[in-house]
Design a protein around this motif. Sequence first.
Motif, PDB file in Angstrom:
ATOM      1  N   TYR A 101       0.813  -1.209   0.000  1.00  0.00           N
ATOM      2  CA  TYR A 101       0.000   0.000   0.000  1.00  0.00           C
ATOM      3  C   TYR A 101       0.853   1.268   0.000  1.00  0.00           C
ATOM      4  CZ  TYR A 101      -3.719  -3.196   1.637  1.00  0.00           C
ATOM      5  OH  TYR A 101      -4.621  -4.210   1.772  1.00  0.00           O
ATOM      6  N   ALA A 102       2.143   1.133   0.302  1.00  0.00           N
ATOM      7  CA  ALA A 102       2.984   2.310   0.517  1.00  0.00           C
ATOM      8  C   ALA A 102       3.041   3.207  -0.714  1.00  0.00           C
ATOM      9  CB  ALA A 102       4.388   1.877   0.930  1.00  0.00           C
ATOM     10  N   GLU A 103       3.174   2.627  -1.889  1.00  0.00           N
ATOM     11  CA  GLU A 103       3.300   3.430  -3.103  1.00  0.00           C
ATOM     12  C   GLU A 103       2.075   4.302  -3.322  1.00  0.00           C
ATOM     13  OE1 GLU A 103       4.002   2.893  -7.939  1.00  0.00           O
ATOM     14  OE2 GLU A 103       4.192   1.163  -6.589  1.00  0.00           O
ATOM     15  N   ALA A 109      -0.581  11.272  -1.342  1.00  0.00           N
ATOM     16  CA  ALA A 109      -0.148  12.380  -0.494  1.00  0.00           C
ATOM     17  C   ALA A 109       0.641  13.401  -1.304  1.00  0.00           C
ATOM     18  CB  ALA A 109       0.692  11.857   0.665  1.00  0.00           C
ATOM     19  N   GLY A 110       1.371  12.937  -2.315  1.00  0.00           N
ATOM     20  CA  GLY A 110       2.110  13.861  -3.161  1.00  0.00           C
ATOM     21  C   GLY A 110       1.222  14.653  -4.098  1.00  0.00           C
ATOM     22  N   GLU A 111       0.119  14.031  -4.546  1.00  0.00           N
ATOM     23  CA  GLU A 111      -0.790  14.693  -5.487  1.00  0.00           C
ATOM     24  C   GLU A 111      -1.742  15.665  -4.792  1.00  0.00           C
ATOM     25  OE1 GLU A 111      -2.901  11.603  -7.403  1.00  0.00           O
ATOM     26  OE2 GLU A 111      -1.250  11.021  -8.742  1.00  0.00           O
ATOM     27  N   GLU A 280      16.981  14.905   4.006  1.00  0.00           N
ATOM     28  CA  GLU A 280      18.152  14.036   3.864  1.00  0.00           C
ATOM     29  C   GLU A 280      17.772  12.668   3.306  1.00  0.00           C
ATOM     30  OE1 GLU A 280      21.649  11.928   6.596  1.00  0.00           O
ATOM     31  OE2 GLU A 280      20.274  13.405   7.491  1.00  0.00           O
ATOM     32  N   VAL A 281      16.687  12.091   3.815  1.00  0.00           N
ATOM     33  CA  VAL A 281      16.306  10.732   3.416  1.00  0.00           C
ATOM     34  C   VAL A 281      15.688  10.696   2.028  1.00  0.00           C
ATOM     35  CG1 VAL A 281      14.778   8.782   3.965  1.00  0.00           C
ATOM     36  CG2 VAL A 281      16.041   9.936   5.793  1.00  0.00           C
ATOM     37  N   LEU A 282      14.825  11.651   1.730  1.00  0.00           N
ATOM     38  CA  LEU A 282      14.070  11.602   0.479  1.00  0.00           C
ATOM     39  C   LEU A 282      14.750  12.357  -0.659  1.00  0.00           C
ATOM     40  CD1 LEU A 282      10.431  12.041   1.855  1.00  0.00           C
ATOM     41  CD2 LEU A 282      11.742   9.939   1.510  1.00  0.00           C
ATOM     42  N   GLY A 283      15.419  13.429  -0.359  1.00  0.00           N
ATOM     43  CA  GLY A 283      16.097  14.170  -1.412  1.00  0.00           C
ATOM     44  C   GLY A 283      15.164  14.642  -2.513  1.00  0.00           C
ATOM     45  N   GLY A 284      13.927  14.975  -2.146  1.00  0.00           N
ATOM     46  CA  GLY A 284      12.978  15.497  -3.128  1.00  0.00           C
ATOM     47  C   GLY A 284      12.105  14.459  -3.798  1.00  0.00           C
ATOM     48  N   ARG A 285      12.345  13.164  -3.577  1.00  0.00           N
ATOM     49  CA  ARG A 285      11.510  12.120  -4.189  1.00  0.00           C
ATOM     50  C   ARG A 285      10.410  11.694  -3.219  1.00  0.00           C
ATOM     51  NH1 ARG A 285      12.711   7.444  -1.623  1.00  0.00           N
ATOM     52  NH2 ARG A 285      14.786   7.313  -0.628  1.00  0.00           N
ATOM     53  N   LEU A 286       9.447  10.925  -3.719  1.00  0.00           N
ATOM     54  CA  LEU A 286       8.410  10.379  -2.850  1.00  0.00           C
ATOM     55  C   LEU A 286       8.979   9.226  -2.025  1.00  0.00           C
ATOM     56  CD1 LEU A 286       5.301  10.252  -5.232  1.00  0.00           C
ATOM     57  CD2 LEU A 286       5.749  11.896  -3.395  1.00  0.00           C
ATOM     58  N   PRO A 287       8.488   9.053  -0.806  1.00  0.00           N
ATOM     59  CA  PRO A 287       8.997   7.954   0.029  1.00  0.00           C
ATOM     60  C   PRO A 287       8.456   6.604  -0.428  1.00  0.00           C
ATOM     61  CG  PRO A 287       7.226   9.090   1.169  1.00  0.00           C
ATOM     62  CD  PRO A 287       7.487   9.868  -0.093  1.00  0.00           C
ATOM     63  N   SER A 288       9.166   5.546  -0.061  1.00  0.00           N
ATOM     64  CA  SER A 288       8.755   4.172  -0.316  1.00  0.00           C
ATOM     65  C   SER A 288       8.591   3.446   1.011  1.00  0.00           C
ATOM     66  CB  SER A 288       9.808   3.454  -1.145  1.00  0.00           C
ATOM     67  OG  SER A 288      11.006   3.295  -0.386  1.00  0.00           O
ATOM     68  N   TYR A 289       8.146   2.214   0.951  1.00  0.00           N
ATOM     69  CA  TYR A 289       7.993   1.429   2.175  1.00  0.00           C
ATOM     70  C   TYR A 289       9.323   1.298   2.909  1.00  0.00           C
ATOM     71  CZ  TYR A 289       6.991  -2.448   5.323  1.00  0.00           C
ATOM     72  OH  TYR A 289       6.856  -3.234   6.444  1.00  0.00           O
ATOM     73  N   VAL A 398       3.005  12.257   6.441  1.00  0.00           N
ATOM     74  CA  VAL A 398       3.720  13.364   7.092  1.00  0.00           C
ATOM     75  C   VAL A 398       5.026  13.645   6.356  1.00  0.00           C
ATOM     76  CG1 VAL A 398       4.994  14.016   9.176  1.00  0.00           C
ATOM     77  CG2 VAL A 398       2.678  13.106   9.370  1.00  0.00           C
ATOM     78  N   ALA A 399       5.773  12.605   6.027  1.00  0.00           N
ATOM     79  CA  ALA A 399       7.046  12.805   5.334  1.00  0.00           C
ATOM     80  C   ALA A 399       6.844  13.441   3.970  1.00  0.00           C
ATOM     81  CB  ALA A 399       7.776  11.471   5.197  1.00  0.00           C
ATOM     82  N   THR A 400       5.863  12.964   3.220  1.00  0.00           N
ATOM     83  CA  THR A 400       5.603  13.486   1.876  1.00  0.00           C
ATOM     84  C   THR A 400       5.218  14.960   1.919  1.00  0.00           C
ATOM     85  OG1 THR A 400       4.884  11.301   1.120  1.00  0.00           O
ATOM     86  CG2 THR A 400       4.220  13.185  -0.210  1.00  0.00           C
ATOM     87  N   LEU A 401       4.307  15.309   2.807  1.00  0.00           N
ATOM     88  CA  LEU A 401       3.835  16.700   2.883  1.00  0.00           C
ATOM     89  C   LEU A 401       4.888  17.615   3.493  1.00  0.00           C
ATOM     90  CD1 LEU A 401       0.136  16.054   3.971  1.00  0.00           C
ATOM     91  CD2 LEU A 401       0.949  16.754   1.716  1.00  0.00           C
TER      92      LEU A 401
END
Length: 436
Positions: A101-103, A109-111, A280-289, A398-401
């Motif tokens: 479900y993570a993707e 959340a990104g959209e 630091e973790v995402l570097g501008g990309r969407l997070p994954s599981y 939370v991370a995405t937003l």
Amino acid sequence: MPGGSLVSFRRDPLTFLRTLAQKHGDVVRFRIGALDAFLINDPDLIREVLVTQDRHFSKGPGLRVAERLLGQGLLTSEGDFHRRQRRLAQPAFHRQRIAGYAETIAEYAGEWPSRWHDGQSMDVAQEMGGLALRITAKTLFDTEVLEEIRTVSEALTESLRLYTLATLPFAAQVEPYLPFLTRRFNQARTNLDAVVYRMIAERRASGEDRGDLLSMLLLACDEEGEGADGSRMTDLQLRDEAMTLLLAGHETTANALAWTWHLLAQSPEAEAQLHAEVDEVLGGRLPSYDDVARLPYTRQVVAESMRCYPPAWIVVRRALEECPLGGFTIPAGALVFTSQWVTHHDPRHYPDPFRFDPSRWAPEATARRPKFAYYPFGGGSRLCIGEQFAWLESILAVATLAARWRFRTVPGHPVIPQPVITLRPKHGIRMTAHAR
């Protein structure tokens, strides 16, 4: 035994229960109206009620009232039927499936903020409700509800307005009259049913197994476990489970997210640390599981938010028989209250308990506290089936937003917790969104 006050409970249950615990200790016997009641605030005794001795207790009267809306779903059913339904739904919440479900969570959340602009004023509670509803509908039922989000949101708000009574011990006394109290509630339930039955009808018509919860419930046979009879769910049972998971699932997560932004806006240091981690973790990309394990501070932020404002703020049980508890004898028929709000604000476990401090959830600090000093998802046989899904959704959202936005509370807007079935912001949470 302190004298109970139905008026005080009705006016401000959060203060009423916390004051009882502060003045009278971890086991408080009191009267509320004509009912004998106990408030339990010791973590070990909370475990006794919810886990060790749960067979001695049934659900409280408020959940019986909630059956008017949710039917016999996982939240309201009991006994063998509850165990059967939980067996049938459990595979949809196994770890491997939740990871899948993570993707979708991150994508949605990104959209969602594409509808916002820099400096926009909004009700963050309403926005998080729409986002959580869309995620729940897609991940658990593989359907879109964009066109129905407003309908569902308004219907849920109206239902909860009526069901303020359901959090009160005397709810059972007014239960027979509730359907007649408001035409708007009946219309709200009709609107919600239309959404849920549409999802069921579409899936039955296609016959397609999409691997989501609805497919699994449609296809599942009760073939394992004590009491299994090989049967499938009826349309009514499907409706009740879908309604429960659609509403209870998205409502609690939406509240947790909304309170999180409110708390972060008041804590610049915590907000800065959160932003540093996600950058630091995402570097501008969407997070994954896989990123969830790399976002420990984000998880601490969510955990502390649910401590400060637990979406499920109270558990009420009724004693089925006389039973011993903490040196007291609980008489048959008495109500037993445990309250996440009270226990989560106990200074013995959380110094300066009304201060937002995510560092409380560093591993070494967590290890020192009793397990039931923190129980936002309940416990025992009625532990929320979607707990791991809720953690995943909250952390990723939370991370995405937070990677792209920060929120600031609108000055002068009252932010007041309203304890209905869940702990909602009474007037919403008016904030401005600022692009990072």
